[in-house]
Design a protein around this motif. Structure first.
Motif, short mmCIF file in Angstrom:
data_model
loop_
_atom_site.label_atom_id
_atom_site.label_comp_id
_atom_site.label_asym_id
_atom_site.label_seq_id
_atom_site.Cartn_x
_atom_site.Cartn_y
_atom_site.Cartn_z
N LEU A 178 0.93 -1.11 0.01
CA LEU A 178 -0.15 -0.16 -0.11
C LEU A 178 0.98 1.29 0.15
O LEU A 178 2.06 1.42 0.82
CB LEU A 178 -0.89 -0.10 1.19
N SER A 179 0.56 2.27 -0.91
CA SER A 179 1.38 3.49 -1.00
C SER A 179 0.62 4.63 -0.64
O SER A 179 -0.58 4.92 -1.41
CB SER A 179 2.41 3.63 -2.20
N PHE A 180 1.02 5.53 0.07
CA PHE A 180 0.28 6.86 0.09
C PHE A 180 1.33 7.79 -0.32
O PHE A 180 2.54 7.96 0.09
CB PHE A 180 -0.10 7.20 1.43
N ARG A 181 1.04 9.17 -0.84
CA ARG A 181 1.71 9.88 -1.25
C ARG A 181 1.02 11.51 -1.24
O ARG A 181 -0.07 11.61 -1.78
CB ARG A 181 2.31 10.21 -2.80
N SER A 182 1.76 12.50 -0.57
CA SER A 182 1.06 13.60 -0.76
C SER A 182 2.24 14.67 -1.75
O SER A 182 1.99 16.07 -1.30
CB SER A 182 0.62 14.37 0.52
N ARG A 183 3.40 14.05 -1.91
CA ARG A 183 4.09 15.00 -2.75
C ARG A 183 4.65 13.89 -4.00
O ARG A 183 4.57 12.76 -3.95
CB ARG A 183 5.42 15.30 -1.91
N ASP A 184 5.45 14.72 -4.91
CA ASP A 184 6.20 13.73 -6.10
C ASP A 184 7.03 12.50 -5.45
O ASP A 184 7.69 12.91 -4.52
CB ASP A 184 6.91 14.76 -6.74
N GLY A 185 7.12 11.57 -6.24
CA GLY A 185 7.89 10.46 -5.76
C GLY A 185 9.10 10.66 -6.62
O GLY A 185 9.15 11.41 -7.80
N GLU A 186 10.05 9.64 -6.24
CA GLU A 186 11.31 9.99 -7.28
C GLU A 186 11.16 8.97 -8.50
O GLU A 186 9.89 8.33 -8.59
CB GLU A 186 12.40 9.14 -6.39
N ALA A 187 11.78 9.41 -9.46
CA ALA A 187 11.97 8.47 -10.73
C ALA A 187 12.31 7.15 -10.18
O ALA A 187 13.41 7.05 -9.55
CB ALA A 187 12.97 8.83 -11.81
N GLU A 188 11.61 6.23 -10.94
CA GLU A 188 12.29 4.60 -10.69
C GLU A 188 12.46 4.00 -11.79
O GLU A 188 11.60 4.11 -12.78
CB GLU A 188 11.22 4.05 -9.64
N LEU A 189 13.26 3.09 -11.59
CA LEU A 189 13.26 1.80 -12.57
C LEU A 189 13.55 0.58 -12.12
O LEU A 189 14.61 0.51 -11.24
CB LEU A 189 14.29 2.37 -13.72
N HIS A 190 12.72 -0.49 -12.30
CA HIS A 190 12.87 -1.61 -11.68
C HIS A 190 13.17 -2.69 -12.88
O HIS A 190 12.39 -3.01 -13.70
CB HIS A 190 11.58 -2.13 -10.65
N GLU A 191 14.36 -3.40 -12.74
CA GLU A 191 14.91 -4.14 -13.83
C GLU A 191 14.27 -5.45 -13.91
O GLU A 191 14.11 -5.97 -14.98
CB GLU A 191 16.55 -4.11 -13.89
N ASN A 192 13.89 -5.83 -12.79
CA ASN A 192 13.11 -7.26 -12.61
C ASN A 192 11.70 -7.26 -12.13
O ASN A 192 11.16 -8.50 -12.24
CB ASN A 192 13.77 -8.02 -11.77
N PHE A 193 11.14 -6.17 -11.90
CA PHE A 193 9.85 -6.34 -11.60
C PHE A 193 8.75 -5.19 -12.11
O PHE A 193 9.28 -4.10 -12.68
CB PHE A 193 9.74 -5.61 -9.93
N ALA A 194 7.61 -5.64 -12.65
CA ALA A 194 6.69 -4.72 -13.17
C ALA A 194 5.73 -4.20 -11.92
O ALA A 194 5.75 -5.01 -10.99
CB ALA A 194 5.82 -5.46 -13.95
N ASP A 195 5.36 -3.09 -12.15
CA ASP A 195 4.36 -2.60 -10.96
C ASP A 195 2.89 -2.48 -11.75
O ASP A 195 2.85 -1.85 -12.66
CB ASP A 195 4.72 -1.01 -10.70
N LEU A 252 3.77 11.84 -9.92
CA LEU A 252 3.76 13.37 -9.67
C LEU A 252 2.18 13.80 -8.86
O LEU A 252 1.45 13.18 -9.36
CB LEU A 252 4.13 14.28 -10.86
N VAL A 253 2.26 14.39 -7.72
CA VAL A 253 1.19 14.56 -7.00
C VAL A 253 1.11 16.16 -6.93
O VAL A 253 2.10 16.52 -6.33
CB VAL A 253 1.20 13.97 -5.70
N ALA A 254 0.00 16.69 -7.59
CA ALA A 254 -0.17 18.18 -7.18
C ALA A 254 0.00 18.59 -5.81
O ALA A 254 -0.53 17.95 -4.89
CB ALA A 254 -1.64 18.60 -7.79
N SER A 255 0.38 19.82 -5.31
CA SER A 255 0.50 20.25 -3.94
C SER A 255 -0.85 20.34 -3.19
O SER A 255 -0.74 20.08 -1.97
CB SER A 255 1.10 21.58 -4.31
N ASP A 256 -1.98 20.12 -3.76
CA ASP A 256 -3.07 20.01 -3.18
C ASP A 256 -3.95 18.82 -2.99
O ASP A 256 -5.03 18.72 -2.65
CB ASP A 256 -4.03 20.99 -3.45
N LYS A 257 -3.14 18.10 -3.63
CA LYS A 257 -3.96 16.70 -3.81
C LYS A 257 -2.98 15.41 -3.10
O LYS A 257 -2.15 15.68 -2.83
CB LYS A 257 -3.90 16.17 -5.24
N THR A 258 -3.79 14.25 -2.89
CA THR A 258 -3.08 12.85 -2.32
C THR A 258 -3.18 11.93 -3.25
O THR A 258 -4.25 12.02 -4.16
CB THR A 258 -3.56 12.61 -1.07
#
Length: 174
Positions: A79-96, A154-160
Motif C-alpha cells: 500500500l502506498s500513500f503520497r502527498s508529494r512527488d515521488g522519485e523516478a524509479e526503474l525496476h529491472e526485474n519487477f513490473a508495477d 507526480l502529485v499536485a500540491s493540494d492532492k493526495t
C-alpha cells in the motif's frame, strides 16, 4: 507498533482518529510465509483504513509512506500513500501494477531517469523522468508499468494519492 511509538505519534499527529498500527498476520502467516491454496483478502474498507494510517505517518514525515501487505515467491502486494512527488524509479526485474484507491496523480513513464543512482540490485532511482509520457490516474484506475520502464508519480500540491501496488517478478530466475 510498541507503546512508546504510539505515544510519539499521538503527540505528533492531530487527534482526528486513533492511530491504527500495522496489520497483524495470523499465526503462521508472516510476510514471507507461503501457503499453497491460501487466499489473502483485503477489503476496500481495510485498505482505505490502512491508507488513512499511512497518511498520518506521511504527514509526520516526508509526505510519503508505504506498507508491505504480503510477499509471495514471485510478487508482492503493498500500500502506498503520497502527498508529494515521488522519485523516478526503474525496476529491472519487477513490473508495477497500481490500483488507485483514492486521490489522483500523474504517472510519467518511458523516457530516461535523470541523475540515476543504484539503490539495490536491479533498482535505480533518480531526480525525475525526462521525456516521458504523462497519464493522469484517478480513483479506480489501474496502470501497469513493465519491468525496465522508467516511471514517476507526480502529485499536485493540494492532492493526495493512495494506491494498492502489486510488484510482479518478470524474470523468475532473478
Amino acid at each position: 507498533m510498541d507503546k512508546f511509538s504510539k505515544q510519539i505519534l499521538k503527540e505528533l499527529l492531530p487527534a482526528e482518529k486513533e492511530i491504527v498500527p500495522p496489520a497483524k498476520h495470523a499465526k503462521g502467516q508472516g510476510k514471507d510465509a507461503t501457503h499453497p491454496g491460501q487466499v489473502d483478502h483485503w477489503s476496500s474498507a481495510v485498505l482505505l483504513e490502512r491508507g488513512a494510517y499511512l497518511r498520518k505517518l506521511a504527514k509526520a514525515g516526508d509526505g510519503q509512506s508505504g506498507e508491505m501487505l504480503k510477499e509471495y515467491p514471485q510478487h508482492a502486494t503493498m500500500l502506498s500513500f503520497r502527498s508529494r512527488d515521488g522519485e523516478a524509479e526503474l525496476h529491472e526485474n519487477f513490473a508495477d501494477i497500481f490500483y488507485v484507491l483514492d486521490g489522483r496523480a500523474t504517472l510519467v513513464t518511458g523516457g530516461t531517469v535523470a541523475g540515476p543512482r543504484t539503490v539495490g540490485p536491479g533498482e535505480i532511482r533518480g531526480e525525475r523522468v525526462e521525456n516521458g509520457t504523462r497519464q493522469e490516474l484517478r480513483t479506480g484506475d489501474v496502470a501497469h508499468v513493465p519491468a525496465g520502464v522508467p516511471h514517476q508519480m507526480l502529485v499536485a500540491s493540494d492532492k493526495t494519492f493512495t494506491a494498492l501496488v502489486v510488484k510482479i517478478r518478470e524474470n523468475p530466475e532473478v
